[in-house]
Write an enzyme that holds these catalytic residues in place. Structure first.
Site, PDB file in Angstrom:
ATOM      1  N   GLU A 181       0.959  -1.307  -0.096  1.00 32.38           N
ATOM      2  CA  GLU A 181      -0.082  -0.221  -0.179  1.00 32.38           C
ATOM      3  C   GLU A 181       0.567   1.548   0.242  1.00 32.38           C
ATOM      4  O   GLU A 181       1.514   1.455   0.519  1.00 32.38           O
ATOM      5  CB  GLU A 181      -0.747   0.041   1.118  1.00 32.38           C
ATOM      6  CG  GLU A 181      -1.787  -0.711   0.737  1.00 32.38           C
ATOM      7  CD  GLU A 181      -1.385  -1.991   1.680  1.00 32.38           C
ATOM      8  OE1 GLU A 181      -2.396  -3.203   1.262  1.00 32.38           O
ATOM      9  OE2 GLU A 181      -1.084  -2.426   2.058  1.00 32.38           O
ATOM     10  N   ALA A 220      -4.690   2.890  -0.535  1.00 30.28           N
ATOM     11  CA  ALA A 220      -4.546   3.214   1.619  1.00 30.28           C
ATOM     12  C   ALA A 220      -5.082   1.291   1.577  1.00 30.28           C
ATOM     13  O   ALA A 220      -6.357   1.024   1.456  1.00 30.28           O
ATOM     14  CB  ALA A 220      -4.994   4.162   1.883  1.00 30.28           C
ATOM     15  N   ASP A 247      -6.143  -0.504  -6.853  1.00 29.01           N
ATOM     16  CA  ASP A 247      -8.004  -1.204  -5.610  1.00 29.01           C
ATOM     17  C   ASP A 247      -7.376  -0.237  -4.461  1.00 29.01           C
ATOM     18  O   ASP A 247      -6.213  -0.203  -4.205  1.00 29.01           O
ATOM     19  CB  ASP A 247      -7.843  -1.780  -5.564  1.00 29.01           C
ATOM     20  CG  ASP A 247      -7.573  -3.515  -5.320  1.00 29.01           C
ATOM     21  OD1 ASP A 247      -6.276  -2.603  -4.376  1.00 29.01           O
ATOM     22  OD2 ASP A 247      -7.441  -4.137  -5.835  1.00 29.01           O
ATOM     23  N   ARG A 248      -8.112  -0.781  -3.113  1.00 26.65           N
ATOM     24  CA  ARG A 248      -8.299   0.066  -1.906  1.00 26.65           C
ATOM     25  C   ARG A 248      -7.923   1.466  -1.842  1.00 26.65           C
ATOM     26  O   ARG A 248      -7.523   1.703  -1.285  1.00 26.65           O
ATOM     27  CB  ARG A 248      -6.662  -0.550  -1.155  1.00 26.65           C
ATOM     28  CG  ARG A 248      -7.064  -2.208  -1.586  1.00 26.65           C
ATOM     29  CD  ARG A 248      -5.704  -2.689  -0.382  1.00 26.65           C
ATOM     30  NE  ARG A 248      -5.864  -4.596  -0.359  1.00 26.65           N
ATOM     31  CZ  ARG A 248      -4.368  -5.261  -0.086  1.00 26.65           C
ATOM     32  NH1 ARG A 248      -3.680  -4.685   0.324  1.00 26.65           N
ATOM     33  NH2 ARG A 248      -5.436  -6.305  -0.344  1.00 26.65           N
ATOM     34  N   ASN A 249      -8.571   2.328  -2.363  1.00 23.62           N
ATOM     35  CA  ASN A 249      -9.023   3.633  -2.488  1.00 23.62           C
ATOM     36  C   ASN A 249      -9.965   4.352  -1.597  1.00 23.62           C
ATOM     37  O   ASN A 249     -11.100   4.940  -1.971  1.00 23.62           O
ATOM     38  CB  ASN A 249      -9.160   3.579  -4.143  1.00 23.62           C
ATOM     39  CG  ASN A 249      -8.330   3.168  -5.178  1.00 23.62           C
ATOM     40  OD1 ASN A 249      -7.056   4.018  -5.034  1.00 23.62           O
ATOM     41  ND2 ASN A 249      -7.958   2.287  -5.227  1.00 23.62           N
TER      42      ASN A 249
END
Length: 472
Positions: A181, A220, A247-249
């Site tokens: 991340e 994040a 991804d992971r936004n």
């Protein structure tokens, strides 16, 4: 005094509602408050605004770009838990052979560096440039944290990594080139809480790079966990630009300790997913207000919602407060297909709470695209422009361009930051230029950094930091 200082800052930057809203939300008087209740700096916002354990401490000058040794960032940051402020006498790039692990009660003031500031990248290190573990009361502002791939496969190269910490404030950072991340907040059998990430660029997570799992460009991760008895929450993400992360936004968990509040952020050009909400860590209360999610050239049909909720633990629940958010499909780069704010499960988990968010005042989403890019990343109005990488991200958002990358070289590599020095003849941590002509100060006489500044009513060193950051 403090609210009037913040009003002055807000007038100069047209952010009145934010500056005073944060103070009022903190329960501060508009006519004065105890020193112990004064936020970390004028206009500090979010749950991390009271990261003040460094007050009254030593002011330490960074005079070397070496990885370690006297005068280095590591020497200042890792020096126990004694209160201290790290100020920079020079600009340039620090190449790290191992991560910097700061102690508590620390302010790393990147705004004090001349020129284009300070960039941290990895040399032989296979971890994050800065790893905060079991620490409290840390302020980290105006730095570029851009590790790059490790020489051997590694699952732990974040741009900024936190595990178990309280009262942490991160502002105006440029977080790029992680292979895990770009921003990671973890909890392992302890507490992670009262944390702010604001006005930062979180971009260009490296996808097919040196992570052992393969494709792994991530924005994040908030409140991931291991072990039991975890508490994680009271986290604010305000006014950040996420761009070009698969991804992971963000990817968010939480517990009953308090909400995770994501307010006035821009999320641009993922591949497969924008925000993801989970119940792995505990009961998540999630506030999502005034954000903009925009598809880009890399975005696939899989990214059909700005927020997706997923339930895996029967004993845990997810509560979502979402309002005034925008999803954009611009004609020159968006793909066809469904695109809405909440996926079906997230819609089922909605709740009404007109008082949320509690940690920060929200701008209308209609103003976010025009206002947030003006203050995001390691730029300071009137004295530091965005460097080539931050500029590239900002231009890609404005022109609906850009893509997910696999290597640093695809966007021109790390910029060469000029090594500039600024004079401090009396070695009191404040530059000669700033002290010259300021009432009560003399560049040839060491000044007490904690004496009161005549012009602002703040301690002199805090006036210096706030002035250079554009807070006042």
């Amino acid at each position: 005094m403090d609210c009037w200082i913040s009003i002055w800052a807000a007038l100069r930057t047209k952010w009145i509602g934010l500056a005073c809203g944060a103070l009022i939300a903190a329960g501060l008087s508009t006519t004065g408050t105890a020193e112990s209740m004064r936020p970390a700096f004028p206009g500090a916002i979010g749950f991390g605004r009271n990261a003040t354990g460094w007050r009254g401490g030593e002011v330490v000058a960074i005079t070397s770009l070496a990885d370690a040794g006297p005068g280095t960032l590591r020497d200042c940051a890792e020096n126990g838990d004694r209160p201290r402020i790290c100020v920079f006498s020079l600009s340039g790039t620090i190449k790290l052979e191992r991560p910097i692990r700061p102690g508590s009660n620390l302010y790393i003031a990147g705004q004090t560096a001349p020129g284009l500031g300070v960039q941290l990248r990895n040399g032989t290190s296979a971890r994050s440039p800065i790893e905060i573990e079991e620490a409290h009361d840390i302020v980290l502002r105006f730095l570029k944290l851009r590790p790059g791939p490790s020489l051997e496969p590694s699952p732990v190269v974040d741009a900024l990594s936190i595990e178990n910490g309280e009262r942490l404030y991160f502002g105006n950072l440029s977080l790029m080139f992680a292979t895990d991340e770009n921003f990671s907040l973890h909890v392992s059998g302890q507490v992670s809480s009262d944390i702010t990430l604001e006005r930062s660029i979180v971009a260009y997570g490296l996808d097919r790079s040196s992570h052992p799992k393969g494709k792994h460009s991530k924005g994040a991760l908030i409140c991931s966990k291991e072990g039991t008895d975890n508490q994680c929450g009271r986290v604010t993400l305000w006014g950040n630009l996420f761009a070009h992360n698969r991804d992971r936004n963000p990817d968010v968990n939480g517990t009953d300790i308090g909400p995770v509040e994501v307010v006035n952020n821009i999320f641009y050009n993922p591949i497969s997913q924008f925000g993801e909400l989970y119940d792995h860590t505990g009961n998540l209360r999630f506030v999502y207000v005034g954000n903009v999610a925009a598809k880009g050239p890399s975005t696939t049909l899989r990214a059909a919602w700005a927020l997706e909720a997923f339930e895996y633990v029967d004993a845990h629940d997810i509560t979502i407060i979402a309002r005034d958010n925008q999803v954009l499909r611009r004609a020159d780069c968006a793909r066809n297909g469904q695109f809405s704010v909440l996926n079906p499960l997230a819609r089922m988990k909605q709740a009404e709470d007109p008082e949320a968010p509690e940690s920060v005042a929200a701008l209308p989403s209609s103003e976010v695209l025009a206002r947030i890019p003006l203050r995001v990343g390691d730029q300071i109005g009137g004295r530091r422009v965005s460097d080539p990488l931050d500029t590239l991200v900002l231009n890609s958002l404005a022109k609906c361009k850009g893509r997910i990358i696999n290597s640093v070289e695809e966007v021109g590599g790390w910029p060469e930051l000029a090594e500039l020095f600024q004079r401090d003849r009396d070695e009191d941590g404040m530059s000669d230029d700033w002290e010259t002509g300021r009432p009560g100060l003399d560049p040839d006489r060491p000044n007490d950094p904690w004496a009161i500044d005549i012009q602002t009513g703040l301690p002199v060193i805090e006036a210096y930091l706030a002035n250079l950051a554009g807070d006042i």
